[in-house]
Design a protein around this motif. Sequence first.
Motif, PDB file in Angstrom:
ATOM      1  N   ALA A 196       0.847  -1.190   0.000  1.00  6.01           N
ATOM      2  CA  ALA A 196       0.000   0.000   0.000  1.00  6.01           C
ATOM      3  C   ALA A 196       0.884   1.242   0.000  1.00  6.01           C
ATOM      4  CB  ALA A 196      -0.904  -0.007   1.227  1.00  6.01           C
ATOM      5  N   SER A 197       0.302   2.383  -0.300  1.00  6.81           N
ATOM      6  CA  SER A 197       1.073   3.624  -0.417  1.00  6.81           C
ATOM      7  C   SER A 197       1.567   4.106   0.944  1.00  6.81           C
ATOM      8  CB  SER A 197       0.217   4.718  -1.053  1.00  6.81           C
ATOM      9  OG  SER A 197       0.922   5.950  -1.057  1.00  6.81           O
ATOM     10  N   ILE A 198       2.801   4.574   0.979  1.00 10.04           N
ATOM     11  CA  ILE A 198       3.367   5.207   2.169  1.00 10.04           C
ATOM     12  C   ILE A 198       3.624   6.692   1.922  1.00 10.04           C
ATOM     13  CG2 ILE A 198       4.381   3.090   3.106  1.00 10.04           C
ATOM     14  CD1 ILE A 198       7.059   3.934   1.888  1.00 10.04           C
ATOM     15  N   ALA A 199       3.041   7.226   0.869  1.00  5.97           N
ATOM     16  CA  ALA A 199       3.228   8.632   0.513  1.00  5.97           C
ATOM     17  C   ALA A 199       2.757   9.553   1.629  1.00  5.97           C
ATOM     18  CB  ALA A 199       2.467   8.949  -0.770  1.00  5.97           C
ATOM     19  N   TYR A 200       3.514  10.630   1.864  1.00  4.19           N
ATOM     20  CA  TYR A 200       3.213  11.693   2.826  1.00  4.19           C
ATOM     21  C   TYR A 200       3.404  11.276   4.284  1.00  4.19           C
ATOM     22  CZ  TYR A 200       1.059  13.237  -1.495  1.00  4.19           C
ATOM     23  OH  TYR A 200       0.838  13.547  -2.822  1.00  4.19           O
ATOM     24  N   LEU A 201       3.860  10.065   4.523  1.00  5.18           N
ATOM     25  CA  LEU A 201       4.176   9.638   5.880  1.00  5.18           C
ATOM     26  C   LEU A 201       5.644   9.867   6.214  1.00  5.18           C
ATOM     27  CD1 LEU A 201       2.215   6.250   6.016  1.00  5.18           C
ATOM     28  CD2 LEU A 201       1.521   8.451   6.982  1.00  5.18           C
ATOM     29  N   LEU A 202       6.456  10.021   5.206  1.00  2.86           N
ATOM     30  CA  LEU A 202       7.891  10.179   5.369  1.00  2.86           C
ATOM     31  C   LEU A 202       8.425  10.987   4.194  1.00  2.86           C
ATOM     32  CD1 LEU A 202       9.317   6.559   4.749  1.00  2.86           C
ATOM     33  CD2 LEU A 202       7.286   7.505   3.739  1.00  2.86           C
ATOM     34  N   PRO A 203       9.645  11.516   4.279  1.00  2.00           N
ATOM     35  CA  PRO A 203      10.167  12.333   3.179  1.00  2.00           C
ATOM     36  C   PRO A 203      10.217  11.552   1.871  1.00  2.00           C
ATOM     37  CG  PRO A 203      11.496  12.613   5.142  1.00  2.00           C
ATOM     38  CD  PRO A 203      10.568  11.479   5.436  1.00  2.00           C
ATOM     39  N   GLU A 204       9.984  12.257   0.779  1.00  2.00           N
ATOM     40  CA  GLU A 204       9.921  11.591  -0.519  1.00  2.00           C
ATOM     41  C   GLU A 204      11.202  10.840  -0.874  1.00  2.00           C
ATOM     42  OE1 GLU A 204       8.829  12.681  -5.182  1.00  2.00           O
ATOM     43  OE2 GLU A 204       8.384  14.090  -3.565  1.00  2.00           O
ATOM     44  N   PRO A 205      12.411  11.387  -0.589  1.00  2.00           N
ATOM     45  CA  PRO A 205      13.626  10.618  -0.897  1.00  2.00           C
ATOM     46  C   PRO A 205      13.692   9.288  -0.147  1.00  2.00           C
ATOM     47  CG  PRO A 205      14.176  12.912  -0.517  1.00  2.00           C
ATOM     48  CD  PRO A 205      12.746  12.746  -0.105  1.00  2.00           C
ATOM     49  N   VAL A 206      13.158   9.259   1.087  1.00  2.00           N
ATOM     50  CA  VAL A 206      13.155   8.020   1.860  1.00  2.00           C
ATOM     51  C   VAL A 206      12.155   7.032   1.261  1.00  2.00           C
ATOM     52  CG1 VAL A 206      12.775   6.992   4.135  1.00  2.00           C
ATOM     53  CG2 VAL A 206      13.837   9.244   3.952  1.00  2.00           C
TER      54      VAL A 206
END
Length: 225
Positions: A204-214
Amino acid sequence: MTTELHKPLVDHKKNSGVAIMGGTFDPIHNGHLRSAVEILDRYGFAQLRLIPCYQPVHKSQPSVSAQQRLDMVEMAVSSDERLTVDRREIIRTGPSYSLDTLRSIREEIGETEPLVMVLGMDSFLSLPTWHGWQELIKYAHIFVVSRPGWEPDLISELSEFCENYRAASPHELQCAPSGLVCLETLTPLGISSSLIRSLCRQQASIAYLLPEPVQTYIQKHQLYQ
């Protein structure tokens, strides 16, 4: 004293003190980072170092390598010059005891510079199980990030510890090198490393939970799947 274990920081002439946040950072996320910048903004410490542990003492060994966790932390803070990564526990290897780390940093920064160890409330409640926990206060202040509206029941040993060392104000932490406990409430973010790992396993998406480079690094190396 210059060290190769962390990057040079901007000279904040009006601020003083070194704050540190340790942890597995498995992976680092926006909750960690929001707490870090809020501590700097609200309490005026000159710098905040994130210290990834090599081998956690009170948790199971992470599923990704220490180098990968270190890489992610370095990516996460690359855009904020006030945050830096301290690699000493990764370099030291073996179990990561906070007492050893505080002694090492104290030797580096000298006897008079304030040193502040930041802990989440869950970690603070487990403090009596830590190696040499009553000695920690000799080397650093303890800054506890509490949850809004939560008044935890402290065991007698920890309650007595707080009564003996409790600071009247967080700004007292800049007036002495060590020896105080401060409990403060910061902006809560409902993000955890375990949530991110679970989402990765579910693809599933982990977008916006951590910095984009990570996020990109995790996807590239197929971590936590």
